[in-house]
Design a protein around this motif. Sequence first.
Motif, mmCIF file in Angstrom:
data_model
loop_
_atom_site.group_PDB
_atom_site.id
_atom_site.type_symbol
_atom_site.label_atom_id
_atom_site.label_comp_id
_atom_site.label_asym_id
_atom_site.label_seq_id
_atom_site.Cartn_x
_atom_site.Cartn_y
_atom_site.Cartn_z
ATOM 1 N N ILE A 80 7.880 -1.012 -2.781
ATOM 2 C CA ILE A 80 7.015 0.071 -3.266
ATOM 3 C C ILE A 80 7.459 1.405 -2.688
ATOM 4 C CG2 ILE A 80 4.654 0.964 -3.274
ATOM 5 C CD1 ILE A 80 3.661 -1.905 -3.268
ATOM 6 N N LEU A 81 7.832 1.406 -1.404
ATOM 7 C CA LEU A 81 8.295 2.639 -0.766
ATOM 8 C C LEU A 81 9.562 3.166 -1.434
ATOM 9 C CD1 LEU A 81 7.843 4.595 1.652
ATOM 10 C CD2 LEU A 81 9.393 3.149 2.966
ATOM 11 N N PHE A 82 10.509 2.274 -1.727
ATOM 12 C CA PHE A 82 11.746 2.691 -2.397
ATOM 13 C C PHE A 82 11.443 3.312 -3.753
ATOM 14 C CE2 PHE A 82 14.544 -0.064 0.331
ATOM 15 C CZ PHE A 82 15.413 0.957 0.679
ATOM 16 N N ASN A 83 10.592 2.650 -4.541
ATOM 17 C CA ASN A 83 10.303 3.135 -5.887
ATOM 18 C C ASN A 83 9.503 4.426 -5.874
ATOM 19 O OD1 ASN A 83 11.146 1.154 -8.193
ATOM 20 N ND2 ASN A 83 10.510 -0.144 -6.494
ATOM 21 N N ASN A 84 8.590 4.557 -4.909
ATOM 22 C CA ASN A 84 7.825 5.796 -4.804
ATOM 23 C C ASN A 84 8.733 6.976 -4.485
ATOM 24 O OD1 ASN A 84 5.532 4.333 -5.285
ATOM 25 N ND2 ASN A 84 4.726 4.453 -3.214
ATOM 26 N N HIS A 98 3.317 3.035 -13.345
ATOM 27 C CA HIS A 98 2.892 2.270 -14.510
ATOM 28 C C HIS A 98 2.161 1.006 -14.081
ATOM 29 C CE1 HIS A 98 5.734 4.923 -16.435
ATOM 30 N NE2 HIS A 98 5.357 4.480 -17.619
ATOM 31 N N LEU A 99 1.089 0.704 -14.786
ATOM 32 C CA LEU A 99 0.310 -0.497 -14.475
ATOM 33 C C LEU A 99 1.117 -1.767 -14.724
ATOM 34 C CD1 LEU A 99 -3.233 0.402 -15.849
ATOM 35 C CD2 LEU A 99 -2.568 0.094 -13.469
ATOM 36 N N THR A 100 2.131 -1.683 -15.581
ATOM 37 C CA THR A 100 2.987 -2.847 -15.809
ATOM 38 C C THR A 100 3.629 -3.305 -14.511
ATOM 39 O OG1 THR A 100 3.467 -1.994 -18.010
ATOM 40 C CG2 THR A 100 4.910 -3.724 -17.170
ATOM 41 N N MET A 101 4.089 -2.347 -13.730
ATOM 42 C CA MET A 101 4.757 -2.653 -12.459
ATOM 43 C C MET A 101 3.736 -3.023 -11.385
ATOM 44 S SD MET A 101 7.529 -2.793 -10.633
ATOM 45 C CE MET A 101 8.165 -2.559 -8.975
ATOM 46 N N THR A 102 2.695 -2.210 -11.229
ATOM 47 C CA THR A 102 1.742 -2.429 -10.143
ATOM 48 C C THR A 102 0.939 -3.715 -10.340
ATOM 49 O OG1 THR A 102 0.176 -0.957 -11.272
ATOM 50 C CG2 THR A 102 1.558 0.008 -9.574
ATOM 51 N N LEU A 103 0.563 -4.002 -11.591
ATOM 52 C CA LEU A 103 -0.152 -5.265 -11.850
ATOM 53 C C LEU A 103 0.761 -6.468 -11.650
ATOM 54 C CD1 LEU A 103 -2.506 -4.673 -14.925
ATOM 55 C CD2 LEU A 103 -3.155 -5.479 -12.654
ATOM 56 N N SER A 104 2.057 -6.304 -11.941
ATOM 57 C CA SER A 104 3.009 -7.397 -11.714
ATOM 58 C C SER A 104 3.143 -7.730 -10.233
ATOM 59 C CB SER A 104 4.387 -7.020 -12.277
ATOM 60 O OG SER A 104 4.313 -6.834 -13.664
ATOM 61 N N LEU A 105 2.879 -6.747 -9.375
ATOM 62 C CA LEU A 105 2.915 -6.997 -7.934
ATOM 63 C C LEU A 105 1.579 -7.550 -7.430
ATOM 64 C CD1 LEU A 105 4.733 -3.748 -6.708
ATOM 65 C CD2 LEU A 105 5.696 -6.042 -6.808
ATOM 66 N N ALA A 162 -0.897 3.280 -9.041
ATOM 67 C CA ALA A 162 -0.402 3.978 -10.232
ATOM 68 C C ALA A 162 -1.025 5.359 -10.373
ATOM 69 C CB ALA A 162 -0.680 3.135 -11.481
ATOM 70 N N ALA A 163 -2.337 5.471 -10.135
ATOM 71 C CA ALA A 163 -3.023 6.759 -10.293
ATOM 72 C C ALA A 163 -2.541 7.779 -9.280
ATOM 73 C CB ALA A 163 -4.531 6.552 -10.168
ATOM 74 N N ASN A 164 -2.363 7.358 -8.041
ATOM 75 C CA ASN A 164 -1.896 8.289 -7.014
ATOM 76 C C ASN A 164 -0.479 8.766 -7.279
ATOM 77 O OD1 ASN A 164 -3.778 8.754 -4.528
ATOM 78 N ND2 ASN A 164 -4.088 6.618 -5.097
ATOM 79 N N MET A 165 0.369 7.889 -7.804
ATOM 80 C CA MET A 165 1.740 8.295 -8.078
ATOM 81 C C MET A 165 1.824 9.192 -9.302
ATOM 82 S SD MET A 165 3.173 7.133 -5.543
ATOM 83 C CE MET A 165 4.702 7.918 -6.006
ATOM 84 N N ILE A 166 1.036 8.899 -10.322
ATOM 85 C CA ILE A 166 1.125 9.690 -11.552
ATOM 86 C C ILE A 166 0.439 11.041 -11.403
ATOM 87 C CG2 ILE A 166 -0.979 9.005 -12.793
ATOM 88 C CD1 ILE A 166 0.766 8.518 -15.243
ATOM 89 N N ALA A 167 -0.554 11.149 -10.518
ATOM 90 C CA ALA A 167 -1.284 12.404 -10.353
ATOM 91 C C ALA A 167 -0.383 13.503 -9.792
ATOM 92 C CB ALA A 167 -2.491 12.193 -9.439
#
Length: 224
Positions: A80-84, A98-105, A162-167
């Motif tokens: 998660i740190l790398f992707n952020n 994206h919820l696709t990624m976060t829900l998959s985790l 997802a919300a914190n990253m997209i905001a």
Amino acid sequence: MMTNLFSTFDPTSLFNQPLNWMSTILGILIIPISIWMTPNRYFLIWKKINFTLHKEFKTLIGNNSLLGSTLIFISLFSIILFNNFLGLFPYIFTSTSHLTMTLSLALPMWLSFMLFGWLNHTTHMLAHLVPQGTPPILMPFMVLIETISNIIRPGTLAVRLAANMIAGHLLLTLLGNTGSHLSLFFINILIITQILLLMLESAVSIIQSYVFAVLSTLYSSEVI
């Protein structure tokens, strides 16, 4: 041209292949090869971080944890740190927005915790549904509330990240799009503001990956 503001975060495709999602493993490519070969500064810093996380996660899980159980949460924190962080670079797709990624985790991990708890510690899981000291008349309501809170856990984990990253990305995009209409004085102010926001987003990237890993650790400690 964007159809709406959020379309900047849509995955695009090349030859009908969603290559944007390859950014998920892009973090591995930027790691220096020497980190795997010799104990250099990069290796020692990362080892220190992992050891600190291991001690904290071990404390959160408790003494009943299995050997090596903290490794999954350290790995979760790392990816998660790398992707952020990669999402802060220009033209790199932010998969964790994206919820696709976060829900998959979050979802498979939560399901594995629930299955393990209910199959191996059924009495312990039932006891969690009614907090100690609850009046008998309120017990049915407490069971309902605790059940709902358990069910929505993967959703809250995924939406929070997802919300914190997209905001932050939305704010940076909005401010960046106004640059062509400003005077030289306001452009300088805008650049300073963007740098400060980028520093804030860097801190958010670390904090959100840490929060995701810590909450996952706390959820796992309830089923052991």
